[in-house]
Design an enzyme around this catalytic site. Structure first.
Site, PDB file in Angstrom:
ATOM      1  N   THR A 175      -6.639   1.148   5.077  1.00 16.34           N
ATOM      2  CA  THR A 175      -6.995  -0.101   3.859  1.00 16.34           C
ATOM      3  C   THR A 175      -8.663  -0.321   4.651  1.00 16.34           C
ATOM      4  O   THR A 175      -9.501  -0.770   3.825  1.00 16.34           O
ATOM      5  CB  THR A 175      -6.337  -0.898   3.422  1.00 16.34           C
ATOM      6  OG1 THR A 175      -5.548  -0.517   2.225  1.00 16.34           O
ATOM      7  CG2 THR A 175      -6.648  -2.251   2.716  1.00 16.34           C
ATOM      8  N   THR A 181      -2.107  -0.333   6.971  1.00 15.91           N
ATOM      9  CA  THR A 181      -1.108  -0.976   8.271  1.00 15.91           C
ATOM     10  C   THR A 181       0.335  -0.647   7.326  1.00 15.91           C
ATOM     11  O   THR A 181       1.420  -0.883   8.558  1.00 15.91           O
ATOM     12  CB  THR A 181      -0.987  -2.317   7.791  1.00 15.91           C
ATOM     13  OG1 THR A 181      -1.159  -1.828   5.700  1.00 15.91           O
ATOM     14  CG2 THR A 181      -2.746  -3.129   7.741  1.00 15.91           C
TER      15      THR A 181
HETATM   16  N1  LIG Z   1      -2.821  -2.242   4.074  1.00 18.08           N
HETATM   17  C1  LIG Z   1      -2.892  -1.017   4.037  1.00 18.08           C
HETATM   18  O1  LIG Z   1      -4.065  -0.328   4.937  1.00 18.08           O
HETATM   19  C2  LIG Z   1      -2.017  -0.343   3.498  1.00 18.08           C
HETATM   20  C3  LIG Z   1      -2.569   1.110   3.327  1.00 18.08           C
HETATM   21  N2  LIG Z   1      -2.853   1.597   2.196  1.00 18.08           N
HETATM   22  C4  LIG Z   1      -2.592   2.548   4.686  1.00 18.08           C
HETATM   23  O2  LIG Z   1      -3.440   2.692   4.300  1.00 18.08           O
HETATM   24  O3  LIG Z   1      -1.183   1.987   5.202  1.00 18.08           O
END
Ligand SMILES: NC(=O)C[C@H](N)C(=O)O
Length: 332
Positions: free
Chosen positions: A7, A83
């Site tokens: 993200t 994350t």
């Molecule tokens: N907050 C994030 O990074 C979630 C994201 N969708 C990821 O690539 O894991």
């Protein structure tokens, strides 16, 4: 500073779908505060994927990139990524890095196009920690929302909150205070892979969670297909009585590691003795994972199996790793 996507690097494409598009250099350029730090930063985009699509191969390649950079004189590293998988990737990176240089993993919960995007502040904090002499020797840490978490303890605890990363066992190692890394809690270094270990072999490790009323009927077919199994039991490590025979048979052929699905605390207490209790399972050959979460236990087991370690070394590794570097060995 190595970018893997997530993200923190996501913006909308022409059709409006939000996906990883920004390079590591783009992320650095968006944080003017980095210019104020006395740090020479080099950016490398190694992958640009959502966290969910990262693989063990990606992480082993990244660990090699970091090892080369450290050999060439880098004094610390920052990894930006999705994350969703940070609690696993950061743990793997820590297992593969025995050096003194801090490896700091960060990301964002709000993408750069949203109000209050947290990526820039997290990146600034992560670089500050990676450059801090106080962070030397900590291994791999996760820096998020101005908190510094040990990779072995950190868990993603919320689907959306910017304070999603927590360390339920032992708490954070420290905080960012007025732009400086303050370490308040310095655990003994946890398990790292012995230097010179070969990690060539592919190992397939399944994670299976105990749930109410599951008779264990699926277990034999899963066990047949894997080189190792992690069980996330109820409470301190309990499973239904009907699972016991399957797990005992499995533990004669492959390592079967016992963890808890609760989210905090240790499995290896010796409180209960009923069939399917933690004491019963350990007496039938299961390996206790101490305080390690099911996800981290799976990462460790997969790595150890890929090095071809024997059962005794594997058990010993779980004793050290399961203590999280803060509890006396053998207590957990
Ligand atoms: N907050 C994030 O990074 C979630 C994201 N969708 C990821 O690539 O894991």
């Amino acid at each position: 500073m190595v970018g893997l996507g997530g993200t923190i690097a996501m913006t909308a494409n022409a059709s409006g779908a939000v996906e990883p598009r920004l390079s590591a250099q783009d992320l650095i350029d968006a944080v003017p505060g980095l210019l104020g730090l006395d740090v020479e930063l080099e950016a490398r985009t190694v992958r640009n994927r959502p966290g969910a699509s990262l693989t063990f191969g990606d992480l082993h390649e990244l660990a090699e990139v970091l090892a080369e950079e450290f050999a060439a004189g880098a004094t610390g590293a920052v990894v930006t990524q999705g994350t969703d998988t940070i609690e696993e990737t950061s743990y793997l990176l820590g297992l593969l890095h025995a050096g003194e240089q801090p490896v700091v993993v960060t990301g964002a919960m709000r993408n750069p196009t949203l109000a209050g995007a947290d990526g820039p502040a997290n990146l600034l904090a992560a670089v500050t920690v990676a450059a801090s002499p106080d962070a030397r020797g900590l291994g791999c840490v996760v820096v998020f929302s101005d908190e510094i978490h040990a990779a072995a303890r950190v868990r993603k605890s919320h689907t959306m909150s910017t304070g999603t990363f927590v360390s339920p066992d032992g708490g954070p190692l420290g905080y960012l205070v007025e732009g400086r890394a303050r370490i308040i809690n310095r655990p003994a270094r946890g398990f790292t892979l012995p230097a010179g270990s070969r990690t060539g072999a592919e190992a397939r490790v399944a994670l299976y969670t105990a749930t109410l009323g599951d008779d264990g009927g699926l277990l034999p077919s899963i066990i047949d297909q894997v080189d190792g199994l992690v069980i996330a039991g109820f409470g301190v490590g309990h499973v239904p009585e009907s699972w016991v025979g399957h797990l005992e048979t499995a533990a004669r052929r492959i390592p079967v590691v016992l963890t808890s699905r609760t989210g905090a605390g240790s499995v290896a207490t010796r409180t209960y003795g009923f069939p399917g209790s933690e004491q019963d399972l350990l007496s039938r050959g299961l390996i206790p994972a101490g305080f390690l979460s099911p996800y981290k236990a799976r990462v460790l087991l997969r790595l150890l199996l890929s090095t071809g370690l024997g059962q005794d070394e594997l058990r010993a590794a779980f004793v050290t790793a399961g203590a999280l570097g803060i509890y006396p060995m053998g207590v957990c």
